[in-house]
Design an enzyme around this catalytic site. Structure first.
Site, PDB file in Angstrom:
ATOM      1  N   LYS A  25      34.642  40.101  38.122  1.00  0.00           N
ATOM      2  CA  LYS A  25      34.109  40.708  36.900  1.00  0.00           C
ATOM      3  C   LYS A  25      32.952  39.875  36.362  1.00  0.00           C
ATOM      4  O   LYS A  25      31.921  40.413  35.954  1.00  0.00           O
ATOM      5  CB  LYS A  25      35.209  40.824  35.827  1.00  0.00           C
ATOM      6  CG  LYS A  25      36.156  41.989  36.068  1.00  0.00           C
ATOM      7  CD  LYS A  25      37.370  41.935  35.163  1.00  0.00           C
ATOM      8  CE  LYS A  25      38.420  42.912  35.650  1.00  0.00           C
ATOM      9  NZ  LYS A  25      39.740  42.712  35.079  1.00  0.00           N
TER      10      LYS A  25
ATOM     11  N   GLN B  19      42.973  40.132  30.542  1.00  0.00           N
ATOM     12  CA  GLN B  19      43.492  40.446  31.874  1.00  0.00           C
ATOM     13  C   GLN B  19      45.021  40.560  31.845  1.00  0.00           C
ATOM     14  O   GLN B  19      45.709  39.696  31.315  1.00  0.00           O
ATOM     15  CB  GLN B  19      43.052  39.349  32.864  1.00  0.00           C
ATOM     16  CG  GLN B  19      43.416  39.598  34.309  1.00  0.00           C
ATOM     17  CD  GLN B  19      42.669  40.776  34.930  1.00  0.00           C
ATOM     18  OE1 GLN B  19      41.556  41.095  34.545  1.00  0.00           O
ATOM     19  NE2 GLN B  19      43.307  41.419  35.887  1.00  0.00           N
TER      20      GLN B  19
ATOM     21  N   ASP C  36      38.754  48.265  28.053  1.00  0.00           N
ATOM     22  CA  ASP C  36      39.826  48.737  28.934  1.00  0.00           C
ATOM     23  C   ASP C  36      40.360  50.101  28.488  1.00  0.00           C
ATOM     24  O   ASP C  36      41.040  50.780  29.260  1.00  0.00           O
ATOM     25  CB  ASP C  36      41.009  47.757  28.885  1.00  0.00           C
ATOM     26  CG  ASP C  36      41.035  46.808  30.067  1.00  0.00           C
ATOM     27  OD1 ASP C  36      40.609  47.215  31.154  1.00  0.00           O
ATOM     28  OD2 ASP C  36      41.512  45.673  29.897  1.00  0.00           O
TER      29      ASP C  36
HETATM   30  N1  GUN Z   1      45.016  44.029  35.617  1.00  0.00           N
HETATM   31  C1  GUN Z   1      44.890  44.890  36.654  1.00  0.00           C
HETATM   32  N2  GUN Z   1      44.032  45.891  36.350  1.00  0.00           N
HETATM   33  C2  GUN Z   1      43.612  45.658  35.089  1.00  0.00           C
HETATM   34  C3  GUN Z   1      42.707  46.333  34.241  1.00  0.00           C
HETATM   35  O1  GUN Z   1      42.130  47.376  34.552  1.00  0.00           O
HETATM   36  N3  GUN Z   1      42.531  45.768  33.017  1.00  0.00           N
HETATM   37  C4  GUN Z   1      43.165  44.631  32.629  1.00  0.00           C
HETATM   38  N4  GUN Z   1      42.922  44.170  31.420  1.00  0.00           N
HETATM   39  N5  GUN Z   1      44.011  43.982  33.408  1.00  0.00           N
HETATM   40  C5  GUN Z   1      44.220  44.496  34.633  1.00  0.00           C
END
Ligand code: GUN
Length: 296
Positions: free
Chosen positions: A54, A98, A121
């Site tokens: 990311k 996350q 998100d």
């Molecule tokens: N962990 C796995 N996929 C995601 C996601 O799309 N967003 C977040 N915040 N954590 C994750």
């Protein structure tokens, strides 16, 4: 029938290039640089890889990336204090905590402490409610990526029968909502659904988001249907550790009209949509026109 392969990697590259062009224009015309803050608590190896990717992708499209890595034993109060600080920081337009968080932290509490306008998100209850009522929301990245690929494939989705297998808050439920908002006739199936093959056979669009390796086969797919595979599962096969989806690709591709591969399908779209959401959040925060084609 030979299914058309929907190339998510190429699609995601186009989305990222589009985002980068908008970011450059935003900087030049308004002196604004979108900023994404990512918070990682603990040492979960998969999460560390996601966060690293990311960060690199955010920088690549010209945005600011703010990474916050906290020890696994971080208290809820300290994490909430960081979220508040990011909520109040004008350089931060998007916040992503996350998941999964360590067990002693209440994920719902933390997610709902994020300013909904910065919730890239789309997990905050306000955004869930806005999406559910067809209002302007921040939309979860993976379902948004699936929607973009489907719109690109079909043009209009109106009247199509969609079956979503899986009812998670992150993928299944928001995916169903997005398809409904695009006027599909939507069925949500799950582990307790009776006659799953028969239910799936009704689908023009079949989205597999169950987290079970290769459980969707040709027997679930109507001839010519579009199959979107959200699964990312690591399995051992022939002495090798490989990635497979929730769809048995070879089997389903023998009857589908179009299908996303794993890897190279939905996966790359998730980060591309995170960047798109950060751009959208920035535009909304500053009262600028929203980028077209990058939102639901
Ligand atoms: N962990 C796995 N996929 C995601 C996601 O799309 N967003 C977040 N915040 N954590 C994750």
């Amino acid at each position: 029938m030979t299914a058309k392969v929907i190339d998510g990697k190429a699609f995601a590259a186009r989305v990222r290039a589009d985002v980068a062009a908008h970011v450059a224009a935003m900087k030049q015309d308004h002196g604004i640089t979108p900023g994404l803050a990512v918070v990682l608590v603990g040492q979960d190896p998969a999460s560390q890889v996601y966060v690293k990717n990311k960060h690199a992708s955010t920088i690549e499209v010209g945005m600011n990336s703010f990474e916050h890595r906290l020890p696994a034993e971080t208290s809820e109060a300290d994490l909430l204090a960081l979220v508040q600080k990011l909520n109040n920081d004008p350089a931060v337009h998007g916040i992503l905590v996350q998941l999964p968080l360590p067990a002693h932290l209440n994920s719902d509490l933390i997610i709902n402490a994020i300013n909904p306008a910065k919730d890239v998100d789309g997990f905050h209850i306000s955004n869930v409610g806005l999406l559910g009522t067809g209002q302007k929301a921040m939309v979860p990245c993976t379902p948004l990526g699936c929607l973009m690929m489907l719109r690109d494939h079909y043009g209009s989705l109106a009247g199509l029968n969609a079956v979503v297998v899986g009812r998670s808050n992150i993928v299944g439920k928001p995916m169903a909502q997005l398809l409904l908002n695009d006027s599909c006739t939507v069925t949500i199936a799950h582990s307790r659904t009776k006659n799953l093959e028969e239910v799936c056979q009704r689908a023009d669009i079949l989205v597999a988001a169950v987290g079970r390796p290769e459980m969707i086969t040709a027997a679930h797919v109507r001839a010519g249907a579009t199959v979107i595979d959200v699964g990312i599962n690591r399995i051992e096969r022939g002495g090798k550790n490989i990635l497979v989806g929730d769809v048995d690709y070879a089997s389903a591709a023998s009857v589908a009209g179009a299908i996303t591969p794993v890897p190279g399908g939905v996966g790359p779209m998730t980060i591309a949509c995170l960047l798109a959401n950060t751009l959208t959040a920035t535009a909304r925060a500053h009262g600028l026109a929203e980028p077209k084609g990058l939102t639901a």
